[in-house]
Scaffold this active site. Structure first.
Site, PDB file in Angstrom:
ATOM      1  CB  CYS A 198      -0.922   0.012   1.219  1.00 57.32           C
ATOM      2  SG  CYS A 198      -1.986   1.480   1.282  1.00 57.32           S
TER       3      CYS A 198
ATOM      4  CB  CYS B  77      -0.797   2.475   4.202  1.00 57.94           C
ATOM      5  SG  CYS B  77      -2.538   2.206   3.842  1.00 57.94           S
ATOM      6  CG  ASP B  78       2.951   0.669   4.398  1.00 58.52           C
ATOM      7  OD1 ASP B  78       2.428   1.036   5.462  1.00 58.52           O
ATOM      8  OD2 ASP B  78       2.756  -0.455   3.899  1.00 58.52           O
TER       9      ASP B  78
END
Length: 517
Positions: A344, A347-348
């Site tokens: 992701c 997200c990361d």
């Protein structure tokens, strides 16, 4: 911190407080501390039931931190950092729950959280751009609000980088329980409870035991499953839906711009609307349940066996188990998952600020990931197995125009390299020359498509060589009374709107099967 519109909306929500609440802010001289103190002051000014105190003392060794508690009670919910961005909703819910405003979460799950007897201290590391993190933060916050044995702290990794480094966090949400690693990635309240409650499986199996056979049982809670459940329930027949998590892959999707009639939405928002729509009908929704087997009975019913041992029976079944991210299946990938190997970018990505990363895959998701990451990281290398990129031309042109994006075609990833704790590089083979190359980097984002969740059906239904369930024009499978829909099937295009349509088709096919039977 809050504009006039946000203040007005928040003030309206805070009118639902049933009792006074206390905010306590640990401050220091950092800019983030000033932001957090300003946010707390603005919140306190919106309602007379909210009081605010500040301290120069750290809270649980951290500062800046804001705790939220019912007046007169010890604080069990904390935000280490400024809960804005995707976490603003987490803050609002925490305020309401401290004020005894009832949660809309499933009543049985709330009772399960209240019944836990051991001390649980959750620490959830997030990035404010992560759309999966709030679900985890909100789940543990609710548990803490319901149970005095539980504490929950959201920690913004950007504000506490030393902790992120010390705990070797390379993917969010990263959850620690009582100081030890607990989980990585998106989790629902039901999933968290199942991990911390030793009797969860037995309780779930007991709750499901003895249910009368359904007319239609839908397995899977994504767009196809939700659509199938709605169409079946509208026929007035006994309908159930059983799923590991409601929403499926859509929960992990950020921007959705091709859902007809809606110019733009986001995955979590669409999932919330799907669940809300399903609940408008008399549908028995059973979450956090994984199907492991499918079989016919002598009575002509179809049984679905769940991982906890429970068995559900139905006159017809619709399989909508969806798909999951495809992995590279190379040495080092499993070892360094969440330690540099990610799926992701939204997200990361922030965890790799100023570092070098690679994106595996040249389709739309891969090129979109490269474009997004280019604004955060030092450099992005895209590795594409084929000699052409499958992404839309407009995306390819955008990626090629970026100075810190390099696209390498005919590249076969052969190994993820690490130092025992985190990713340090990637090895690939040039398919034209057979030469092996190594790229030093800190993160690898895998974007190479999906794998159907059909392993448990391998010896039961007709599948394609890719594991997709073979269906006909009515959604029927090779087993009478069993239908399928969505990304788990051999439907050629894996799109949200197509999954919804196939869910409707399968439900109508199942209804036709029932009335003819």
């Amino acid at each position: 911190m809050l504009d006039a519109n946000m203040k007005q909306q928040l003030g309206t929500y805070l009118n639902n407080l049933r009792n006074p609440i206390e905010l306590k802010v640990s401050v220091n001289d950092s800019p983030k501390s000033k932001e957090l103190e300003e946010l707390a002051q603005e919140i306190a000014q919106l309602n007379d039931k909210i009081s605010l105190t500040t301290t120069r003392d750290a809270i649980d060794g951290r500062s800046p931190v804001m705790t939220i508690a019912k007046a007169g009670n010890d604080a069990r919910v904390a935000f280490a950092g400024v809960p804005m961005g995707h976490e603003f909703t987490s803050l609002v819910l925490a305020l309401l729950q401290a004020g005894s405003h009832p949660s809309k979460e499933d009543a049985a799950l709330q009772e399960q959280a209240k019944s836990l007897t051991r001390a649980l201290n959750f620490e959830v590391y997030v990035s404010l751009s992560c759309h999966n993190c709030p679900d985890v933060v909100q789940a543990v916050n609710l548990m803490a609000a319901l149970n005095p044995n539980i504490k929950a702290t959201m920690i913004d990794g950007g504000v506490f980088p030393d902790e992120v480094k010390a705990r070797n966090i390379m993917a969010v949400p990263a959850v620690f329980l009582n100081g030890e690693p607990f989980a990585n990635g998106k989790m629902t309240l039901a999933e968290i409870l199942n991990k911390v409650d030793d009797d969860a499986d037995a309780k779930a199996a007991a709750a499901l035991a003895g249910k009368d056979p359904f007319d239609v049982l839908v397995v899977g809670g994504g767009p196809a499953g939700a659509s199938a459940a709605i169409y079946a329930a509208r026929k007035g027949i006994r309908t159930g839906i059983v799923a590991e998590r409601f929403g499926g892959q859509v929960s992990d999707t950020v921007g959705i711009e091709n859902f007809i009639s809606v110019k733009y939405t986001e995955g979590p928002k669409l999932v919330a609307h799907l669940e809300e729509h399903v609940k408008e009908y008399d549908v028995d929704v059973m979450k956090a349940q994984k199907a492991v087997a499918l079989r016919k009975t002598d009575a002509g019913l179809t049984e679905v066996e769940l991982a906890n041992g429970a068995v559900l029976a139905s006159k017809s079944v619709i399989l909508a188990t969806g798909a999951r991210w495809r992995e590279m299946n190379v040495p080092g990938e499993q070892e360094y998952k969440a330690k540099g190997v990610c799926f992701c970018p939204h997200c990361d990505g922030p965890l790799f600020k100023g570092k070098k990363v690679a994106v595996i895959g040249g389709g739309n998701s891969g090129i979109e990931a490269a474009i997004d990451l280019a604004g955060i990281v030092e450099h992005v290398t895209v590795l594409e197995f084929s000699d052409t990129l499958r992404a839309d031309v407009v995306l390819v042109k955008k990626a090629e125009s970026l100075q810190n994006v390099n696209i390498i075609k005919m590249a076969m990833t052969t190994e993820v390299l690490g130092d025992g704790e985190r990713v340090v590089g990637i090895k690939y083979k040039d398919r034209r020359t057979d030469e092996t190359h190594v790229i030093e980097l800190a993160g690898i984002f895998v974007q190479i498509g999906l794998v159907p969740n059909s392993e448990f059906l391998r010896d039961t239904l007709a599948l394609t060589d890719r594991g997709e369930i073979v269906i006909d024009a009515h959604g029927a499978t090779s087993m009478p009374g069993v239908f399928a829909a969505g990304d788990v099937t051999n439907t050629p295009y894996k799109q949200i709107i197509i999954s919804m349509g196939s869910g409707a088709t399968a439900a109508l096919g199942a209804f036709d099967y029932l009335i003819r039977r």
